[in-house]
Design a protein around this motif. Structure first.
Motif, PDB file in Angstrom:
ATOM      1  N   HIS A 167       0.816  -1.218   0.000  1.00 57.03           N
ATOM      2  CA  HIS A 167       0.000   0.000   0.000  1.00 57.03           C
ATOM      3  C   HIS A 167       0.847   1.263   0.000  1.00 57.03           C
ATOM      4  N   ARG A 168       2.101   1.168   0.420  1.00 49.62           N
ATOM      5  CA  ARG A 168       2.961   2.346   0.506  1.00 49.62           C
ATOM      6  C   ARG A 168       3.122   3.051  -0.831  1.00 49.62           C
ATOM      7  N   PHE A 169       3.115   2.283  -1.921  1.00 42.99           N
ATOM      8  CA  PHE A 169       3.210   2.946  -3.220  1.00 42.99           C
ATOM      9  C   PHE A 169       1.962   2.724  -4.080  1.00 42.99           C
ATOM     10  N   TYR A 170       1.027   1.910  -3.569  1.00 46.67           N
ATOM     11  CA  TYR A 170      -0.220   1.632  -4.295  1.00 46.67           C
ATOM     12  C   TYR A 170      -1.021   2.912  -4.531  1.00 46.67           C
ATOM     13  N   ASP A 171      -1.202   3.720  -3.499  1.00 47.79           N
ATOM     14  CA  ASP A 171      -1.991   4.942  -3.628  1.00 47.79           C
ATOM     15  C   ASP A 171      -1.366   5.868  -4.668  1.00 47.79           C
ATOM     16  N   SER A 206       7.047   8.864 -17.218  1.00 46.30           N
ATOM     17  CA  SER A 206       6.307   8.234 -16.124  1.00 46.30           C
ATOM     18  C   SER A 206       7.121   7.107 -15.500  1.00 46.30           C
ATOM     19  N   THR A 207       7.799   6.327 -16.347  1.00 48.02           N
ATOM     20  CA  THR A 207       8.646   5.234 -15.851  1.00 48.02           C
ATOM     21  C   THR A 207       9.793   5.782 -15.022  1.00 48.02           C
ATOM     22  N   LEU A 208      10.416   6.857 -15.497  1.00 48.38           N
ATOM     23  CA  LEU A 208      11.537   7.457 -14.780  1.00 48.38           C
ATOM     24  C   LEU A 208      11.086   8.049 -13.445  1.00 48.38           C
ATOM     25  N   ILE A 209       9.917   8.673 -13.435  1.00 50.27           N
ATOM     26  CA  ILE A 209       9.375   9.236 -12.190  1.00 50.27           C
ATOM     27  C   ILE A 209       9.119   8.131 -11.176  1.00 50.27           C
ATOM     28  N   ALA A 210       8.568   7.013 -11.655  1.00 49.96           N
ATOM     29  CA  ALA A 210       8.285   5.885 -10.760  1.00 49.96           C
ATOM     30  C   ALA A 210       9.577   5.330 -10.159  1.00 49.96           C
ATOM     31  N   LEU A 211      10.624   5.196 -10.990  1.00 53.40           N
ATOM     32  CA  LEU A 211      11.903   4.690 -10.491  1.00 53.40           C
ATOM     33  C   LEU A 211      12.495   5.659  -9.470  1.00 53.40           C
ATOM     34  N   THR A 212      12.435   6.951  -9.761  1.00 56.52           N
ATOM     35  CA  THR A 212      12.949   7.964  -8.839  1.00 56.52           C
ATOM     36  C   THR A 212      12.195   7.909  -7.515  1.00 56.52           C
ATOM     37  N   GLU A 249       9.865 -10.671  -8.739  1.00 57.14           N
ATOM     38  CA  GLU A 249       9.086 -10.286  -7.559  1.00 57.14           C
ATOM     39  C   GLU A 249       9.127 -11.384  -6.500  1.00 57.14           C
ATOM     40  N   LYS A 250       8.983 -12.620  -6.935  1.00 50.28           N
ATOM     41  CA  LYS A 250       9.010 -13.743  -6.004  1.00 50.28           C
ATOM     42  C   LYS A 250      10.376 -13.887  -5.340  1.00 50.28           C
ATOM     43  N   GLU A 251      11.427 -13.707  -6.111  1.00 49.82           N
ATOM     44  CA  GLU A 251      12.791 -13.865  -5.605  1.00 49.82           C
ATOM     45  C   GLU A 251      13.191 -12.717  -4.683  1.00 49.82           C
ATOM     46  N   SER A 252      12.758 -11.502  -5.018  1.00 50.09           N
ATOM     47  CA  SER A 252      13.190 -10.316  -4.266  1.00 50.09           C
ATOM     48  C   SER A 252      12.281  -9.964  -3.104  1.00 50.09           C
ATOM     49  N   GLY A 253      10.992 -10.364  -3.205  1.00 52.86           N
ATOM     50  CA  GLY A 253      10.036  -9.984  -2.175  1.00 52.86           C
ATOM     51  C   GLY A 253       9.507  -8.571  -2.355  1.00 52.86           C
ATOM     52  N   VAL A 254       9.910  -7.907  -3.437  1.00 52.73           N
ATOM     53  CA  VAL A 254       9.433  -6.547  -3.717  1.00 52.73           C
ATOM     54  C   VAL A 254       8.050  -6.642  -4.372  1.00 52.73           C
ATOM     55  N   PRO A 255       7.029  -5.974  -3.825  1.00 48.83           N
ATOM     56  CA  PRO A 255       5.648  -6.126  -4.304  1.00 48.83           C
ATOM     57  C   PRO A 255       5.442  -5.908  -5.793  1.00 48.83           C
ATOM     58  N   ASP A 256       6.040  -4.871  -6.348  1.00 47.68           N
ATOM     59  CA  ASP A 256       5.828  -4.606  -7.772  1.00 47.68           C
ATOM     60  C   ASP A 256       7.174  -4.414  -8.459  1.00 47.68           C
ATOM     61  N   ALA A 257       7.877  -5.516  -8.651  1.00 49.73           N
ATOM     62  CA  ALA A 257       9.208  -5.458  -9.251  1.00 49.73           C
ATOM     63  C   ALA A 257       9.160  -4.982 -10.698  1.00 49.73           C
ATOM     64  N   ALA A 258       8.030  -5.199 -11.376  1.00 52.40           N
ATOM     65  CA  ALA A 258       7.920  -4.838 -12.790  1.00 52.40           C
ATOM     66  C   ALA A 258       8.166  -3.352 -13.013  1.00 52.40           C
ATOM     67  N   GLN A 259       7.652  -2.521 -12.119  1.00 52.09           N
ATOM     68  CA  GLN A 259       7.810  -1.082 -12.263  1.00 52.09           C
ATOM     69  C   GLN A 259       9.285  -0.688 -12.157  1.00 52.09           C
ATOM     70  N   GLU A 296      11.222  -1.864 -15.280  1.00 53.04           N
ATOM     71  CA  GLU A 296      11.014  -0.950 -16.401  1.00 53.04           C
ATOM     72  C   GLU A 296      11.948   0.253 -16.292  1.00 53.04           C
ATOM     73  N   GLY A 297      12.101   0.750 -15.070  1.00 52.60           N
ATOM     74  CA  GLY A 297      12.994   1.877 -14.847  1.00 52.60           C
ATOM     75  C   GLY A 297      14.443   1.524 -15.110  1.00 52.60           C
ATOM     76  N   LEU A 298      14.852   0.336 -14.652  1.00 52.71           N
ATOM     77  CA  LEU A 298      16.231  -0.119 -14.869  1.00 52.71           C
ATOM     78  C   LEU A 298      16.512  -0.310 -16.358  1.00 52.71           C
ATOM     79  N   ALA A 299      15.494  -0.774 -17.095  1.00 58.12           N
ATOM     80  CA  ALA A 299      15.652  -0.940 -18.543  1.00 58.12           C
ATOM     81  C   ALA A 299      15.765   0.422 -19.223  1.00 58.12           C
ATOM     82  N   LEU A 300      15.023   1.393 -18.727  1.00 53.55           N
ATOM     83  CA  LEU A 300      15.039   2.727 -19.317  1.00 53.55           C
ATOM     84  C   LEU A 300      16.399   3.401 -19.165  1.00 53.55           C
TER      85      LEU A 300
END
Length: 249
Positions: free
Chosen positions: A116-120, A169-175, A209-219, A222-226
């Motif tokens: 929920h910390r970043f969901y909102d 948007s991807t860069l903002i999310a990573l930041t 996500e499963k390996e890291s335990g980070v809720p939304d690793a996809a976001q 995407e930033g790391l790829a950018l």
């Protein structure tokens, strides 16, 4: 496309999200199982309604593609994950009768709160993005009107603007993650490296996500790829990632 109908769906999504966010903090105030159970049932009911709205929005904009579909996908994905996490808590509540079951419940609630910390933030950004994109659909008539096609040059410029907006948007999310959860970025990168060491060169976000335990690793991926730390491609309709320079196809 029914623009007015779509605007109404997005408006309802915003109103429902604000109601959800008013109720969620009560999770920290519930001091007994009965009140906690009642609150989680309410949150789950709202989450179901939010997911249904997000799915309807995505169906409406899927034919358009571009940035507006990106926002719709993000909204649907986050609503689905919130529903899943609430469902997990809800399934554990009736069975809280010993130390082990209380520990499982506490762990599940911890995962919910962490998500929920970043969901909102993400949902709000998606809804605002959708509202902005809908206002920009000046070339598409409402239901019953003949579709108007803009000149190719204008469409090309709009496409480029959409690409830049999506990257921003991807860069903002990573930041945002680097500022609020810096360890998450490192965990995602390390999880990707561990998968590579096991022989899996291209890895799906859910595995990271499963390996890291980070809720939304996809976001974060995407930033790391950018920024060039990771690479991505599509395989079998799924997006896969690898650390840049790690192995060869």
């Amino acid at each position: 496309m029914n623009i007015e109908g779509l605007k109404d769906l997005v408006r309802k999504a915003g109103e429902l999200h604000r109601r959800f966010e008013r109720e969620f903090p009560k999770l920290y105030e519930s001091d007994d199982i009965e009140s906690l159970h009642s609150l989680v049932r309410l949150l789950y009911s709202l989450a179901e309604e939010k997911l249904n709205l997000a799915s309807s929005i995505h169906r409406e904009v899927a034919i358009v593609g571009g940035t507006i579909e990106h926002y719709a996908k993000e909204l649907q994905k986050n609503e689905h994950q919130m529903k899943f996490r609430l469902e997990e808590v809800l399934s554990l509540l009736p069975r809280v009768n010993d130390y082990e079951s209380r520990t499982k419940l506490k762990t599940s609630i911890g995962r919910l709160v962490q998500f929920h910390r970043f969901y909102d933030y993400t949902v709000t950004q998606s809804i605002q993005g959708l509202s902005s994109e809908i206002e920009g659909l000046i070339f598409i008539g409402s239901t019953g009107e003949k579709e108007k096609k803009p000149p190719t040059s204008i469409m090309e410029k709009l496409r480029k603007v959409e690409e830049v907006d999506a990257r921003l948007s991807t860069l903002i999310a990573l930041t945002y993650h680097l500022y609020t959860h810096p360890s998450w970025v490192h965990k995602v990168e390390e999880a990707l490296r561990r998968w590579h060491s096991r022989g899996l060169l291209w890895v799906e976000a859910r595995n990271v996500e499963k390996e890291s335990g980070v809720p939304d690793a996809a976001q974060i991926l995407e930033g790391l790829a950018l920024i060039g730390i990771a690479e991505k491609r599509y395989r079998g309709g799924e997006v896969v990632y690898r650390l840049r320079g790690f192995g060869k196809d």
